[in-house]
Motif scaffolding. Structure first.
Motif, short mmCIF file in Angstrom:
data_model
loop_
_atom_site.label_atom_id
_atom_site.label_comp_id
_atom_site.label_asym_id
_atom_site.label_seq_id
_atom_site.Cartn_x
_atom_site.Cartn_y
_atom_site.Cartn_z
N ASP A 275 0.82 -1.20 0.00
CA ASP A 275 0.00 0.00 0.00
C ASP A 275 0.85 1.26 0.00
O ASP A 275 0.43 2.30 -0.51
N ALA A 276 2.08 1.17 0.54
CA ALA A 276 2.98 2.32 0.56
C ALA A 276 3.77 2.46 -0.74
O ALA A 276 4.62 3.35 -0.85
N GLY A 277 3.49 1.61 -1.73
CA GLY A 277 4.17 1.69 -3.01
C GLY A 277 5.56 1.08 -3.00
O GLY A 277 6.46 1.57 -3.70
N CYS A 278 5.73 0.01 -2.24
CA CYS A 278 7.02 -0.66 -2.12
C CYS A 278 6.89 -2.10 -2.60
O CYS A 278 6.57 -3.00 -1.80
N PRO A 279 7.12 -2.37 -3.91
CA PRO A 279 7.14 -3.77 -4.35
C PRO A 279 8.23 -4.54 -3.63
O PRO A 279 9.33 -4.03 -3.41
N HIS A 280 7.95 -5.79 -3.26
CA HIS A 280 8.91 -6.56 -2.49
C HIS A 280 8.70 -8.04 -2.74
O HIS A 280 7.65 -8.47 -3.22
N TYR A 281 9.74 -8.80 -2.41
CA TYR A 281 9.66 -10.25 -2.46
C TYR A 281 9.28 -10.77 -1.08
O TYR A 281 9.77 -10.29 -0.06
N VAL A 282 8.43 -11.80 -1.06
CA VAL A 282 8.11 -12.54 0.16
C VAL A 282 8.59 -13.97 -0.05
O VAL A 282 8.26 -14.59 -1.06
N ALA A 283 9.36 -14.49 0.88
CA ALA A 283 9.92 -15.83 0.74
C ALA A 283 9.70 -16.63 2.01
O ALA A 283 9.75 -16.08 3.12
N GLU A 298 -2.86 -5.57 -4.83
CA GLU A 298 -3.77 -6.32 -3.96
C GLU A 298 -3.96 -7.76 -4.43
O GLU A 298 -4.14 -8.67 -3.62
N GLU A 299 -3.92 -7.95 -5.74
CA GLU A 299 -4.06 -9.31 -6.26
C GLU A 299 -2.90 -10.20 -5.81
O GLU A 299 -3.11 -11.35 -5.42
N SER A 300 -1.68 -9.65 -5.84
CA SER A 300 -0.54 -10.45 -5.41
C SER A 300 -0.55 -10.65 -3.89
O SER A 300 -0.03 -11.66 -3.40
N VAL A 301 -1.13 -9.72 -3.12
CA VAL A 301 -1.29 -9.94 -1.68
C VAL A 301 -2.21 -11.13 -1.43
O VAL A 301 -1.91 -12.00 -0.59
N SER A 302 -3.32 -11.18 -2.14
CA SER A 302 -4.24 -12.32 -1.99
C SER A 302 -3.58 -13.62 -2.41
O SER A 302 -3.76 -14.66 -1.76
N LEU A 303 -2.80 -13.57 -3.50
CA LEU A 303 -2.10 -14.77 -3.95
C LEU A 303 -1.09 -15.25 -2.91
O LEU A 303 -0.96 -16.45 -2.66
N PHE A 304 -0.41 -14.31 -2.29
CA PHE A 304 0.54 -14.67 -1.22
C PHE A 304 -0.18 -15.37 -0.07
O PHE A 304 0.29 -16.41 0.43
N LEU A 305 -1.31 -14.81 0.37
CA LEU A 305 -2.03 -15.41 1.49
C LEU A 305 -2.49 -16.82 1.15
O LEU A 305 -2.38 -17.74 1.98
#
Length: 370
Positions: A275-283, A298-305
């Motif tokens: 939301d703060a405009g910071c693309p990042h990797y989650v591993a 938001e789509e990638s946040v849902s995909l991560f969850l």
């Protein structure tokens, strides 16, 4: 078949009493018990061959603490009914790593399709798997029953509520340019090692960008556009404990509480950085490999969850060391880590300790500066 073992025991006792007292009447009762049991066994065995069952959940995603409908359907093709049916159901939270088994009582079975709905409350976040293990079918007397294995599954995910955390993003992070394994499919960039597109020459294009080989095969000049690497200045490592072993209500509640705390903290931070405009990797670790996902909307946040809740966390070890070894060529600006002890670490410095009961308050009050 437990009921038939009891019935056999009762029949043998009846015959034994008849022999002791020399009573023909008691012997006839024993003979009637034997005939009834044999007929019930034959009836139920035939019945099992003409019955199918299934389990389904209309929703795929639910809110924590809300009631969810679980549908159990039975289809039987015999003309004669059964007294009742019971369902053996296993509910497994694959994220927290625990399972519960229980019986659900159904009504009598008539010919055709019948559906029973059960309302359940999912009080913890995670990925739930409901399995219809078997059905128990009773004969018309309601005394004898047999089991039929089913093995049907239905899944539903309970997502955490996302709360914003204060995140400040520096210009160094916003303007980060680095190597990446993937490239933007929608806009060109400055990476000369990868071609994004080839287009016709326009006034003002530099001569160095002309693709001379393709231009020689065409009627005009063609210009190559370079690709934009999808590099991330921040890497967020989720080093969650493997699924804890042990039985009992206390251990199950401990697993639920730990898994929910870890997931909520991770989800809030991932959402807030996006939301703060910071693309990042989650591993994170899943068995013997490292899973990594780029989060930018938001789509990638849902995909991560979805992916994180479904992973099997069975391998212990240092996620940071394994990640650095696998992605040794990457040099992110910041490395954020949520440790198994619920410490939030930024570039080797501990920012917060979420191990206590007041972890929600600490999460709301903290400010993440990247």
């Amino acid at each position: 078949m437990g009921s038939f073992l009891i019935g056999t025991g009762v029949t043998l006792v009846t015959f034994y009493i008849a022999l002791i007292y020399g009573s023909i009447a008691i012997g006839l009762i024993g003979f009637a018990e034997l005939v009834l049991m044999l007929l019930a066994c034959l009836y139920l065995l035939i019945y099992c061959r003409h019955i199918t069952a299934d389990i389904r959940i209309p929703l795929t995603v639910a809110e924590k603490g809300k009631k969810v409908t679980v549908q159990l359907t039975v289809d039987q093709t015999m003309l004669f009914p059964a007294a009742k049916v019971r369902y053996r159901v296993r509910c497994r939270n694959t994220f927290a790593g625990y399972a519960r088994n229980f019986w659900w009582n159904g009504a009598g079975l008539m010919r055709g399709m019948q559906c029973m709905e059960k309302r359940v409350v999912l009080s913890h976040v995670g990925s739930y798997e409901y399995e219809l293990v078997k059905v128990r079918i009773y004969d018309l007397t309601g005394l004898f029953y047999v089991h039929k294995k089913i093995k049907r599954f239905a899944d539903i995910q309970v997502l955490p509520e996302l709360d914003a955390v204060a995140v400040q993003v520096s210009e160094r992070v916003r303007r980060y340019f680095g190597e990446a394994e993937s490239y933007d499919d929608f806009q060109p960039g400055t990476d000369v090692s990868q071609i994004f597109d080839v287009r016709e020459y326009r006034p003002g294009d530099r001569l160095q960008r002309i693709h001379w080989k393709l231009s020689a095969k065409s009627d005009g000049l063609l210009v190559r556009e370079d690709s934009q690497p999808l590099a991330c200045a921040v890497v967020f490592l989720l080093d969650m404990l493997p699924q804890m072993s042990g039985k009992g209500r206390h251990m199950r509640r401990s697993r639920e509480a730990y898994a929910e705390t870890f997931l909520t903290i991770a989800a809030d931070l991932v959402y807030s950085m996006m939301d703060a405009g910071c693309p990042h990797y989650v591993a994170w670790q899943e068995e013997t490999e490292i899973k990594r996902l780029r989060v930018e909307d938001e789509e990638s946040v849902s995909l991560f969850l979805m992916q994180f809740m479904e992973c099997q966390k069975e391998t212990a070890g240092s996620l940071r060391q394994r990640y650095e070894q696998q992605y040794r060529c990457e040099h992110p600006v910041h490395r954020l880590e949520l440790t198994p002890e619920l410490f939030l670490v930024l570039d080797g410095q501990t920012l917060a300790d979420f191990g206590g009961d007041n972890w929600r308050q600490k999460l709301e009050e903290m400010e993440l500066v990247l």
